[in-house]
Design an enzyme around this catalytic site. Sequence first.
Site, PDB file in Angstrom:
ATOM      1  N   GLU A 160       0.509  -1.422   0.634  1.00 43.78           N
ATOM      2  CA  GLU A 160      -0.246   0.219   0.066  1.00 43.78           C
ATOM      3  C   GLU A 160       1.018   1.793  -0.118  1.00 43.78           C
ATOM      4  O   GLU A 160       0.718   2.164   0.725  1.00 43.78           O
ATOM      5  CB  GLU A 160      -1.274  -0.113   1.067  1.00 43.78           C
ATOM      6  N   ASN A 201       2.029  -4.389  -3.752  1.00 46.80           N
ATOM      7  CA  ASN A 201       0.318  -4.657  -3.614  1.00 46.80           C
ATOM      8  C   ASN A 201      -0.096  -4.090  -2.831  1.00 46.80           C
ATOM      9  O   ASN A 201       0.382  -2.785  -1.886  1.00 46.80           O
ATOM     10  CB  ASN A 201       0.921  -5.940  -1.897  1.00 46.80           C
ATOM     11  N   HIS A 237     -10.040  -5.771  -2.771  1.00 46.20           N
ATOM     12  CA  HIS A 237     -12.055  -5.714  -1.614  1.00 46.20           C
ATOM     13  C   HIS A 237     -12.226  -5.236  -2.596  1.00 46.20           C
ATOM     14  O   HIS A 237     -12.480  -3.644  -2.436  1.00 46.20           O
ATOM     15  CB  HIS A 237     -10.947  -5.283  -0.866  1.00 46.20           C
ATOM     16  N   GLU A 265      -6.166 -10.810  -2.586  1.00 48.84           N
ATOM     17  CA  GLU A 265      -6.459 -10.953  -0.812  1.00 48.84           C
ATOM     18  C   GLU A 265      -8.347 -10.467  -1.473  1.00 48.84           C
ATOM     19  O   GLU A 265      -9.284  -9.394  -0.487  1.00 48.84           O
ATOM     20  CB  GLU A 265      -6.486  -9.443  -0.553  1.00 48.84           C
ATOM     21  N   ASP A 267     -12.102 -10.249  -1.843  1.00 47.50           N
ATOM     22  CA  ASP A 267     -13.228 -10.647  -1.006  1.00 47.50           C
ATOM     23  C   ASP A 267     -14.313  -9.316  -1.980  1.00 47.50           C
ATOM     24  O   ASP A 267     -14.026  -8.266  -2.675  1.00 47.50           O
ATOM     25  CB  ASP A 267     -13.706 -10.174   0.432  1.00 47.50           C
TER      26      ASP A 267
END
Length: 451
Positions: A160, A201, A237, A265, A267
């Site tokens: 990030e 990432n 996300h 990641e 979702d």
Amino acid sequence: MRSSRTPSRACLAALVTAVGLFAAGTGTAHAADTPLRDLAAAKGKVIGTAVTGSKLTGTYGDIAGAQFSSLTPGNAMKWGTVEPTQGSFNWSEADQIVAFAQAHNQQVRGHTLVWHSQNPSWLTNGSWTSAQLGSLLQNHISTEVGRYKGKIAAWDVVNEPFNEDGTYRSTLWYNGLGSGYVASALTWAHAADPDAKLYINDYNVEGVNAKSTALYNLVKSLKQQGVPIDGVGLQAHLILGQVPATLQQNIQRFADLGVDVAITELDVRMALPADSTKLAQQAADFKSVVAACAAVARCVNVTVWGFTDSDSWVPSTFPGYGAATPYDENYAPKPAYHGIAEALGGSTTTPPPTGACTAAYSVTSQWNTGFTGQVTISCSGASLSSWKANWTFGAGQQITQAWNATCAQSGAAVSCANASYNGSVPDGGSVTFGFNASWSGSNPLPTVTLG
Ligand code: 9MR
């Protein structure tokens, strides 16, 4: 008895049976399903999940081991976890996850070495010169990457680094070391484990936008400078129904730079409660993300950020949202699970439920202005722990009183929920509730659904 007060035999005996809710939840996917990891392998892909070490037993461990070919420690490898006090290390959960992965022939994605969050307080509260900060970071990376040398397929080295507009995020690292901290971290990680693939990432970089373009430009420049960068992680996300239209195009442009891409990641969160429409949309969303990765040769891994709704960061971070993963809280695979499987070439139909619970409505007595009705909920090959019986009256009937359920009527729509003592309907069992209602003109029988 006057005929107007006498219910006809037909009416008394009338039963309307409506197929209601299936409740065939078992711990694992339908027995005939090929595990996701086998489907992924057949496409040359790796399918992963974030895990919590302490949960890797029982059903959670069975699913993590059987369905996935890669594990990412959700928190166990973060600096705050591994070195809570300076110089005093806690590797127990990280070691446990690595050992589990090795025992199950799985890769491990190391997560994460350089981040602005979940750092130990001794680090964030300290006041360091730039030189001190650099050596603390180098030492951290050498120690952690060195410890797991040869056991980690890929590291999220830097996590990030960007703001939404593509500028560098103001962090301990950027403020203390300048933008060169990214190249330094990658170089130190490479020295500690030359075989591990090294990633940057970030989130909100799934589609083509200012932030992903900043990441693209950084990776391009690192490649030109010969800095060891092997891949980019798109966290993904996502919000229900909002898979970026440019996802595959974005994956492709990174691949064209000569780096791997991983969805790290994934979702898809939704406003609670979940319902069948939202779950179907979620299945489509998971399917399109996995399909976008499957379509690009250098997209090597799709990892979900927790495989069960009982182990997801979403509900505590976004109150009112959840149900973001492919398995429900009881480890039953959701439509999203089948969406992933379909994108990987698996079965294109959701297996039929192995059992069902149904609701039967009947009128047990009727007089000129009113009637008594009852609904029986029966389960066979399935069970319920709570229920709601819903129907719409067709001729202005109005409930006046109910027993063994709490009924609410709004216009013609009736919804009756279980009482505190009769929510459970076991396989082979049934529960009945009753009500009085008014009617005039006619009293047609409604269809009851369970929900
Ligand atoms: O899943 C992690 C959760 O348990 C932590 O509380 C949270 C703290 O920020 O971090 C979660 O994982 C994050 C990941 O490390 C980086 N990307 C965002 C993830 C969700 O916050």
